[in-house]
Design a protein around this motif. Structure first.
Motif, mmCIF file in Angstrom:
data_model
loop_
_atom_site.group_PDB
_atom_site.id
_atom_site.type_symbol
_atom_site.label_atom_id
_atom_site.label_comp_id
_atom_site.label_asym_id
_atom_site.label_seq_id
_atom_site.Cartn_x
_atom_site.Cartn_y
_atom_site.Cartn_z
ATOM 1 N N GLN A 65 0.871 -1.428 -0.118
ATOM 2 C CA GLN A 65 -0.121 0.027 -0.214
ATOM 3 C C GLN A 65 0.753 1.323 0.154
ATOM 4 O O GLN A 65 0.497 2.286 -0.657
ATOM 5 C CB GLN A 65 -1.040 -0.036 1.260
ATOM 6 N N PHE A 66 1.978 1.254 0.613
ATOM 7 C CA PHE A 66 2.866 2.423 0.952
ATOM 8 C C PHE A 66 4.241 2.418 -0.010
ATOM 9 O O PHE A 66 4.548 3.353 -0.360
ATOM 10 C CB PHE A 66 3.024 2.694 2.350
ATOM 11 N N LEU A 67 4.718 1.264 -0.080
ATOM 12 C CA LEU A 67 5.786 0.786 -0.695
ATOM 13 C C LEU A 67 5.753 -0.121 -1.898
ATOM 14 O O LEU A 67 4.959 -0.906 -1.924
ATOM 15 C CB LEU A 67 6.963 0.598 0.145
ATOM 16 N N SER A 68 6.624 -0.023 -3.194
ATOM 17 C CA SER A 68 6.668 -0.953 -4.037
ATOM 18 C C SER A 68 7.987 -0.938 -4.607
ATOM 19 O O SER A 68 8.712 -0.055 -4.524
ATOM 20 C CB SER A 68 5.567 -0.589 -5.096
ATOM 21 N N ALA A 69 8.311 -1.889 -5.480
ATOM 22 C CA ALA A 69 9.480 -1.999 -6.214
ATOM 23 C C ALA A 69 9.242 -0.708 -7.464
ATOM 24 O O ALA A 69 8.108 -0.552 -8.032
ATOM 25 C CB ALA A 69 9.714 -3.237 -6.911
ATOM 26 N N TYR A 90 16.804 -2.115 -2.847
ATOM 27 C CA TYR A 90 16.758 -3.294 -2.153
ATOM 28 C C TYR A 90 15.570 -3.744 -2.579
ATOM 29 O O TYR A 90 15.162 -5.291 -2.711
ATOM 30 C CB TYR A 90 16.846 -2.967 -0.624
ATOM 31 N N LEU A 91 14.184 -3.153 -2.531
ATOM 32 C CA LEU A 91 13.022 -3.413 -2.881
ATOM 33 C C LEU A 91 13.081 -4.275 -4.446
ATOM 34 O O LEU A 91 12.438 -5.317 -4.633
ATOM 35 C CB LEU A 91 11.976 -2.426 -3.100
ATOM 36 N N ASN A 92 13.833 -3.693 -5.304
ATOM 37 C CA ASN A 92 13.739 -4.125 -6.557
ATOM 38 C C ASN A 92 14.505 -5.505 -6.669
ATOM 39 O O ASN A 92 14.208 -6.260 -7.281
ATOM 40 C CB ASN A 92 14.706 -3.118 -7.545
ATOM 41 N N ALA A 93 15.584 -5.660 -5.893
ATOM 42 C CA ALA A 93 16.418 -6.671 -5.623
ATOM 43 C C ALA A 93 15.343 -7.907 -5.177
ATOM 44 O O ALA A 93 15.392 -9.200 -5.466
ATOM 45 C CB ALA A 93 17.388 -6.668 -4.982
ATOM 46 N N CYS A 94 14.535 -7.489 -3.981
ATOM 47 C CA CYS A 94 13.708 -8.395 -3.501
ATOM 48 C C CYS A 94 12.458 -8.813 -4.360
ATOM 49 O O CYS A 94 12.180 -9.959 -4.342
ATOM 50 C CB CYS A 94 12.971 -7.817 -2.187
ATOM 51 N N TYR A 95 12.298 -7.889 -5.351
ATOM 52 C CA TYR A 95 11.174 -8.285 -6.389
ATOM 53 C C TYR A 95 11.776 -9.423 -7.272
ATOM 54 O O TYR A 95 11.202 -10.326 -7.507
ATOM 55 C CB TYR A 95 11.016 -7.026 -7.269
ATOM 56 N N ALA A 96 13.077 -9.038 -7.552
ATOM 57 C CA ALA A 96 13.764 -10.186 -8.367
ATOM 58 C C ALA A 96 13.966 -11.626 -7.885
ATOM 59 O O ALA A 96 13.845 -12.539 -8.669
ATOM 60 C CB ALA A 96 15.185 -9.528 -8.842
ATOM 61 N N THR A 97 14.187 -11.512 -6.697
ATOM 62 C CA THR A 97 14.169 -12.807 -5.810
ATOM 63 C C THR A 97 12.838 -13.394 -5.205
ATOM 64 O O THR A 97 12.893 -14.357 -4.696
ATOM 65 C CB THR A 97 15.537 -12.757 -4.835
ATOM 66 N N GLY A 98 11.687 -12.759 -5.708
ATOM 67 C CA GLY A 98 10.388 -13.356 -5.528
ATOM 68 C C GLY A 98 9.964 -13.093 -3.794
ATOM 69 O O GLY A 98 9.283 -13.668 -3.407
ATOM 70 N N GLU A 99 10.831 -12.110 -3.061
ATOM 71 C CA GLU A 99 10.668 -11.862 -1.889
ATOM 72 C C GLU A 99 10.011 -10.568 -1.460
ATOM 73 O O GLU A 99 9.983 -10.128 -0.134
ATOM 74 C CB GLU A 99 12.121 -12.059 -0.884
ATOM 75 N N LEU A 100 9.766 -9.712 -2.589
ATOM 76 C CA LEU A 100 9.004 -8.454 -2.172
ATOM 77 C C LEU A 100 7.722 -8.484 -1.323
ATOM 78 O O LEU A 100 7.793 -7.510 -0.296
ATOM 79 C CB LEU A 100 8.851 -7.485 -3.569
ATOM 80 N N GLN A 101 6.996 -9.342 -1.668
ATOM 81 C CA GLN A 101 5.823 -9.299 -0.777
ATOM 82 C C GLN A 101 6.194 -9.724 0.734
ATOM 83 O O GLN A 101 5.545 -9.021 1.537
ATOM 84 C CB GLN A 101 4.838 -10.361 -1.313
ATOM 85 N N SER A 102 7.035 -10.482 1.011
ATOM 86 C CA SER A 102 7.397 -10.800 2.476
ATOM 87 C C SER A 102 7.843 -9.449 3.127
ATOM 88 O O SER A 102 7.457 -9.093 4.307
ATOM 89 C CB SER A 102 8.438 -11.684 2.540
#
Length: 287
Positions: A23-27, A174-186
């Motif tokens: 809701q507040f942050l995203s890649a 960091y958020l972009n990297a977590c998107y790439a590794t499938g961990e952004l939602q977490s």
């Protein structure tokens, strides 16, 4: 106990809806090139990544923190930044010394990772979400404190604008990297859950566990929709923290009002503005 079950039900619906996630942050970069670039670096450094993940898990930290080393250094133990940060975790001398890591050992993968794990664990105990931890790791706790004071909020999505541009960019990476590794939602779930009051019923409702709430008073002039909008939370969440508040306000004209400790300063700073806006809009909220 029935009222507690109502609170629990509301929380399940709120969490289950997934409405808070992102809701507040995203890649900021979900392109194929970005995803491919991060995955390529990880695949090229499998042994280092495996050791870092093992070290994190051993201390109860999430594997996605390996992405901090990814964006800091691309796992290069010998890299030196223009500011003098060294190694996989890009330790500055002062930061390293704070945890007993010598200047010479900053590019030692094993010793620096052990130090990074302790540092990240301590930061999480202080900020309670990994987004702010990543920001603090980059710019220091002093700059985080100044940004929070300037914004009048402890929420990253509010105070981030007072941080150095480099730090804002670092968190985005960091958020972009977590998107790439499938961990952004977490990561986003962790950020948003730090703002929520989670309630648990155990063994048929015999126990309750929830973060500490702060208390103040409000009168019937306050509109819960306005409060929710100003604090960037959902009205149902306010009702979960304050079961029966609408009835109390209607019956007595005033009520105790509860918010998590980290949100109460935001409310108190905006209290007069919220009341003025509530009076203007004056639309009642019903449960």
């Amino acid at each position: 106990m029935n009222s507690l079950r109502v609170v629990f039900t509301i929380m399940l619906l709120w969490i289950g809806s997934g409405s808070v996630f992102g809701q507040f942050l995203s890649a900021t970069d979900t392109s194929e090139n970005s995803v491919r670039r991060y995955k390529t670096i990880i695949n090229a450094n499998k042994d280092i990544v495996k050791f870092i993940e093992y070290s994190l898990v051993q201390k109860g930290l999430p594997r996605h923190l390996r992405n901090l080393a990814l964006i800091e250094s691309s796992f290069n133990t010998n890299v030196i930044s223009g500011a003098g940060a060294v190694g996989v975790w890009q330790f500055m001398t002062s930061h390293a010394n704070q945890y007993g890591l010598s200047e010479q050992n900053r590019n030692d993968l094993y010793k620096s990772t052990k130090t990074a794990v302790v540092s990240l664990s301590n930061l999480y105990k202080k900020y309670n979400n990994w987004v702010t931890v990543v920001a603090a790791y980059n710019c220091g706790e002093g700059n985080i404190s100044k940004a929070m004071q300037a914004a009048g909020s402890s929420q990253y999505h509010i105070f981030y604008k007072y941080l150095p541009a480099e730090t804002i960019n670092h968190v985005n990476k960091y958020l972009n990297a977590c998107y790439a590794t499938g961990e952004l939602q977490s990561v986003l779930a962790n950020y948003n859950s730090s703002r929520m009051n989670t309630v648990f019923l155990v063994n048929g409702g015999s126990k309750i566990s929830r973060p500490e709430l702060a208390e103040t008073d409000i009168n019937a002039g306050f509109n819960l929709k306005v409060i929710a909008d100003e604090l960037h939370v959902n009205v149902d969440q306010l009702l979960a923290w304050n079961p029966g508040i609408n009835e109390t306000l209607q019956r007595k004209g005033e009520s105790s009002f509860y918010l998590p400790m980290d949100l109460m300063p935001d409310f108190l700073m905006r209290k007069n503005k919220i009341l003025s806006r509530s009076i203007k809009e004056s639309s009642p909220v019903s449960q």
